[in-house]
Design an enzyme around this catalytic site. Sequence first.
Site, PDB file in Angstrom:
ATOM      1  N   GLU A  89       0.798  -1.229   0.000  1.00  0.00           N
ATOM      2  CA  GLU A  89       0.000   0.000   0.000  1.00  0.00           C
ATOM      3  C   GLU A  89       0.831   1.278   0.000  1.00  0.00           C
ATOM      4  OE1 GLU A  89      -2.821  -0.214   3.198  1.00  0.00           O
ATOM      5  OE2 GLU A  89      -3.840  -1.978   2.369  1.00  0.00           O
ATOM      6  N   ARG A 141       2.159   2.161   4.691  1.00  0.00           N
ATOM      7  CA  ARG A 141       1.720   3.118   3.670  1.00  0.00           C
ATOM      8  C   ARG A 141       2.772   4.154   3.310  1.00  0.00           C
ATOM      9  NH1 ARG A 141      -2.602   2.191   7.017  1.00  0.00           N
ATOM     10  NH2 ARG A 141      -4.102   0.776   6.054  1.00  0.00           N
ATOM     11  N   GLY A 201      -5.095  -0.336  15.750  1.00  0.00           N
ATOM     12  CA  GLY A 201      -5.475  -1.242  16.825  1.00  0.00           C
ATOM     13  C   GLY A 201      -6.853  -1.019  17.396  1.00  0.00           C
ATOM     14  N   ALA A 202      -7.651  -0.115  16.798  1.00  0.00           N
ATOM     15  CA  ALA A 202      -8.989   0.153  17.344  1.00  0.00           C
ATOM     16  C   ALA A 202      -9.887  -1.078  17.276  1.00  0.00           C
ATOM     17  CB  ALA A 202      -9.642   1.321  16.604  1.00  0.00           C
ATOM     18  N   ASN A 279     -12.104   4.697  14.241  1.00  0.00           N
ATOM     19  CA  ASN A 279     -13.365   4.198  14.778  1.00  0.00           C
ATOM     20  C   ASN A 279     -13.279   3.875  16.260  1.00  0.00           C
ATOM     21  OD1 ASN A 279     -11.753   1.979  13.231  1.00  0.00           O
ATOM     22  ND2 ASN A 279     -12.747   0.899  14.911  1.00  0.00           N
ATOM     23  N   ASP A 324     -17.747   1.739  12.144  1.00  0.00           N
ATOM     24  CA  ASP A 324     -16.383   1.787  11.607  1.00  0.00           C
ATOM     25  C   ASP A 324     -16.239   2.913  10.586  1.00  0.00           C
ATOM     26  OD1 ASP A 324     -13.712   1.078  11.281  1.00  0.00           O
ATOM     27  OD2 ASP A 324     -14.145  -0.418   9.758  1.00  0.00           O
ATOM     28  N   LYS A 351     -15.091   7.406   5.218  1.00  0.00           N
ATOM     29  CA  LYS A 351     -15.922   6.218   5.016  1.00  0.00           C
ATOM     30  C   LYS A 351     -17.413   6.515   5.048  1.00  0.00           C
ATOM     31  CE  LYS A 351     -13.060   2.425   6.843  1.00  0.00           C
ATOM     32  NZ  LYS A 351     -13.060   1.363   7.880  1.00  0.00           N
ATOM     33  N   CYS A 629      -9.194 -11.095   9.566  1.00  0.00           N
ATOM     34  CA  CYS A 629      -8.207 -11.280   8.495  1.00  0.00           C
ATOM     35  C   CYS A 629      -8.708 -12.169   7.361  1.00  0.00           C
ATOM     36  CB  CYS A 629      -6.925 -11.886   9.053  1.00  0.00           C
ATOM     37  SG  CYS A 629      -5.933 -10.721  10.016  1.00  0.00           S
ATOM     38  N   MET A 666       1.296 -15.789   9.638  1.00  0.00           N
ATOM     39  CA  MET A 666       0.272 -16.571  10.314  1.00  0.00           C
ATOM     40  C   MET A 666       0.889 -17.205  11.555  1.00  0.00           C
ATOM     41  SD  MET A 666      -2.717 -17.661  10.751  1.00  0.00           S
ATOM     42  CE  MET A 666      -3.308 -18.849  11.932  1.00  0.00           C
TER      43      MET A 666
END
Length: 700
Positions: A89, A141, A201-202, A279, A324, A351, A629, A666
Amino acid sequence: MAMHLRKIVLAGSASVAILCVAAAAAGLSPARVDQARMIAADRSPGEWMGPGRTYDEQRYSPLDRINDGNVGQLGLAWYADLPVDRGVEASPLVIDGILYNIEPWNVTAAYDARTGKELWRFDPKVDRDKGRLACCDIVTRGLAAWQGKILIATLDGRLIAIDARTGKPLWSVDTLEPVWPYTITGAPRVFDGKVLIGNAGAEGAARGYVTAYDVETGKQLWRFHTVPGDPAKGQENKALEMAAKTWKGEWWKRGGGGTVWDSIVYDPKLDLVYIGVGNGGPWSQRYRSPGGGDNLFLSSIVALKAKTGDYVWHYQTTPGDEWDFTATQSMILADLKINGRTRQVLMQAPKNGFFYVLDRATGELISGEPFVAMNWANGIDKATGRPNVNPEARYGEVPVLLTPGAGGGHNWNPMAYSPQTGLAYFPVTEMYMAYSVNPAFKQTPGNMSQLGLSTTGYDLTRKAAAAYAAEHNKTWLTAWDPVAQKERWRVPYPQRGSGGLLATAGNLVFQGTVNGTFAAYSADRGAKLWETPVQQVPIAAPITYMVDGVQYVAVNAGWGGGLAHSTTAKSLGFPLSSPRLLVFRIGGAAKLPALANDGPGLVRPEDSKADGATIALGERVYADNCATCHGEQARGGVKDLRLMTPATHAEFMDIVIGGKRREKGMVSFADVISEADAKAVHAWLIRRANQDWDSIVANK
């Protein structure tokens, strides 16, 4: 003839021997960025020195040697393979002939911007266990640069200064507070000798904040929290004392959310820094702030004094957010003539579906209008600046179908603004999502997926909502007039997933598309002028730069991130290569290698023979721990688990409990779920794959 140069991976003392070509030739140190040079960036239009090129983050370039008359001659100049299989990204930086790029796991590399020759590579050795805490893939990013340093922020919370000449670290600081599941996915911003970073982390209810550090030493200068803390301990400042009055219950035990995971913009004229706040955590206000309240500063744009971090003003786009609807999307500064008066404005298309134009000195709402269909609100009260929220949008335990959904009318993919056309360009999605409260929600501090929403019980109501959403979801690239608050043109796409934007003085807009191409449109009319297949979906925003009189366009191409949560790579309809950094120029003649195969398809695994109670348990455990995920109902996700091969099924417990694929992101979940839970999840995933297989066969 331009050709691809294979990357040379260097480490340790070998990298020191490589001189940064252009800067060394001029006898100068590389990455010579400071306040004066950034403010005067338009005097050096061939550079791309910050995430959005300039402090105003318009992602607009004055370069016009590639233009609407010759863009059809654009070809690949060089490319670099990125050794990851996750979402890419970031937008690169280009300073004094050197291109700096950052990959997932925050591996950073420098290239000769003309040829693609790798100059150095730095691997910060990110803790792979932190991959489990990343809401939307192990992405990053971007980078920042300042006086010979490249600044990176790692997924596991470190802020690191790298020597731009050698790629060696100069200093490193841990930016995270304990307890909550923080990660960093955003790009740092540097101004006036300070480097500013937020975190993510929200979704795990982490309490948000931004921190400024001294760019020379890494010393912390100031920190601003975005939601109030424990009242018994006292709030850190008067702004948080004000914010605490808008919360109910014992929110500080829940965390609150409000992480600043992406957009940060600095205004040197006003010496203000603007942060986009995320969010709530948990999403459901019933659990986060029982009894309601605006919950400041969730889903807000907050202006702070750049020198001290002191609060100046805020504008809350979504009071009492429980959908969100982050305000972390691109913020762009511009001077617009509105009603005969030039206004210093901040623009955002977040959003929630409204396009906002604010006075950036005061936070006054100048205008706000929908850029996409919505039913959560029916406009903005111009007297108060508050949205007129549909009471039915405050969902309970019965699913309510709302638009936009959590993916937003516009998500993180960067917006661009052209002062030449007066238009803003960004990808738009009309999407629908069923929201409902999980009545059995129990929060576990430190874990992700702390939403308070129900994604289990695929009953007729939720199934009907999902079917409606699939039929009515649509997406397009829009050109938006921020003064008239009207769409001027659009380019439709078959599904969501197209990338961020770049606008140039050549009357061009560049975007990676969900069709597996990189494309250029006329900025004034939206006519497609050029398109080339790239074997990938470039979701990042492109950049453009110039070296030795030659203009280039560069973009990272790697499918993944939050976009993959609702659209599988397989469903794109074409095979994907490994991610790459792609660089184009007029007359470029490099070629991409042929693809080896198109990856796994849906197969019908052998039934697990598990009973109904085990299947139901697996669905609940998956929803609480895996859906973030791997997608709701195991559709989409970073990895679509319906597409597991027989070999992966055989290794399932070794992967989930044993951590066999930790290096790929993972990690083991043995500290979160039991072996019995993992086996139940596997049984449910087998049931899900078989359900969709049988549906496909029945409809043939």
